[in-house]
Write an enzyme that holds these catalytic residues in place. Structure first.
Site, PDB file in Angstrom:
ATOM      1  N   ALA A   1     -24.120  52.757  93.752  1.00  0.00           N
ATOM      2  CA  ALA A   1     -22.752  52.421  94.159  1.00  0.00           C
ATOM      3  C   ALA A   1     -22.644  52.664  95.659  1.00  0.00           C
ATOM      4  CB  ALA A   1     -21.770  53.318  93.418  1.00  0.00           C
TER       5      ALA A   1
ATOM      6  N   VAL B   1     -25.703  57.233  94.891  1.00  0.00           N
ATOM      7  CA  VAL B   1     -24.774  56.858  95.961  1.00  0.00           C
ATOM      8  C   VAL B   1     -25.523  56.202  97.122  1.00  0.00           C
ATOM      9  CG1 VAL B   1     -23.113  57.758  97.633  1.00  0.00           C
ATOM     10  CG2 VAL B   1     -23.167  58.668  95.303  1.00  0.00           C
ATOM     11  N   LYS B   2     -25.035  55.012  97.488  1.00  0.00           N
ATOM     12  CA  LYS B   2     -25.664  54.300  98.601  1.00  0.00           C
ATOM     13  C   LYS B   2     -24.958  54.645  99.909  1.00  0.00           C
ATOM     14  CE  LYS B   2     -27.411  49.721  97.603  1.00  0.00           C
ATOM     15  NZ  LYS B   2     -26.968  48.330  97.502  1.00  0.00           N
ATOM     16  N   VAL B   3     -25.755  55.052 100.895  1.00  0.00           N
ATOM     17  CA  VAL B   3     -25.202  55.270 102.238  1.00  0.00           C
ATOM     18  C   VAL B   3     -26.039  54.445 103.216  1.00  0.00           C
ATOM     19  CG1 VAL B   3     -24.412  57.619 101.699  1.00  0.00           C
ATOM     20  CG2 VAL B   3     -26.624  57.299 102.812  1.00  0.00           C
TER      21      VAL B   3
END
Ligand code: E4P
Length: 216
Positions: free
Chosen positions: A56, A82-84
């Site tokens: 996400a 978690v995508k950063v």
């Protein structure tokens, strides 16, 4: 090698999951916009369909914002990653989220040096975008080869998630290099099953079967 589907379309993710060949899913704001539903609702639904990691993407540009979004995403389901983005702030967020036990996918990676920083920041996945490099006249898959070499040299645990896959050659090249994962649109996954000679072979066997003498 793990295969992920790059989509937020629940119907195609269901079809993909039914094959038992899909290990995870990646999404991004563009895919979420295409799906046309509330992002959190879609993520919840995807996490119930896909048993493996579901990425996400955060949209904040500062580490505090990314961490806040990431922690909220991680509460949706256990399999959320978690995508950063690959930025200074993104790496700060990656380190902080990883410390909290939240898995991070460093996205928008276009060089082996960027991948080195992602690994040093504790990323669970790094996503080199091969198709977008091809789009600007570079050979995207070469970056994956370089990342693999760097990660092998230093035994980094970060998994190489080949992204922006546009065709079956990208998947094959990623597999030949030994990348951990390729994430692809459902249309590319469907293509992996296909070969003209398989179709011709089935047709010929069926025609010949008609000629086999049968009792009754
Ligand atoms: C994966 O995590 C990315 O969101 C995706 O592969 C990007 O693909 P694109 O370059 O085709 O948009």
């Amino acid at each position: 090698m793990q295969l992920f589907i790059d989509s937020a379309e629940v119907s195609e993710l269901r079809k993909a999951a039914e094959t038992n060949l899909i290990n995870g899913c990646t999404t991004n704001p563009s895919l979420a916009a295409k799906a046309g539903k509330d992002y959190n609702d879609v993520l919840k639904e995807i996490c119930s369909i896909i048993k493996g990691p579901v990425s996400a993407e955060t949209i904040s540009l500062d580490a505090d914002g990314m961490v806040k979004e990431g922690v909220a995403f991680s509460k949706i389901a256990k399999n959320i990653v978690v995508k950063v983005p690959m930025t200074v702030e993104g790496m700060k967020a990656c380190q902080r989220l990883t410390k909290k036990g939240v898995k991070v996918n460093v996205t928008l990676c276009f060089s082996a040096n960027q991948a080195l920083l992602a690994a040093k920041s504790g990323a669970f996945f790094v996503s080199p975008f091969v198709g977008r490099l091809d789009d600007i006249g570079k050979i995207g898959i070469d970056v994956v080869r370089e990342i693999k070499q760097v990660y092998d040299n230093y035994k980094f645990k970060t998994q190489i998630l080949v992204a922006s896959v546009r065709n079956t050659i990208h998947v094959l090249d990623a597999a030949k290099i030994g990348a951990d994962i390729a994430t692809m649109p459902y249309s590319v996954f469907e293509q992996l099953f296909k070969h003209t000679l398989t179709d011709v072979g089935i047709k010929r066997f069926l025609e010949d079967w008609e000629k086999v003498p049968k009792k009754r």
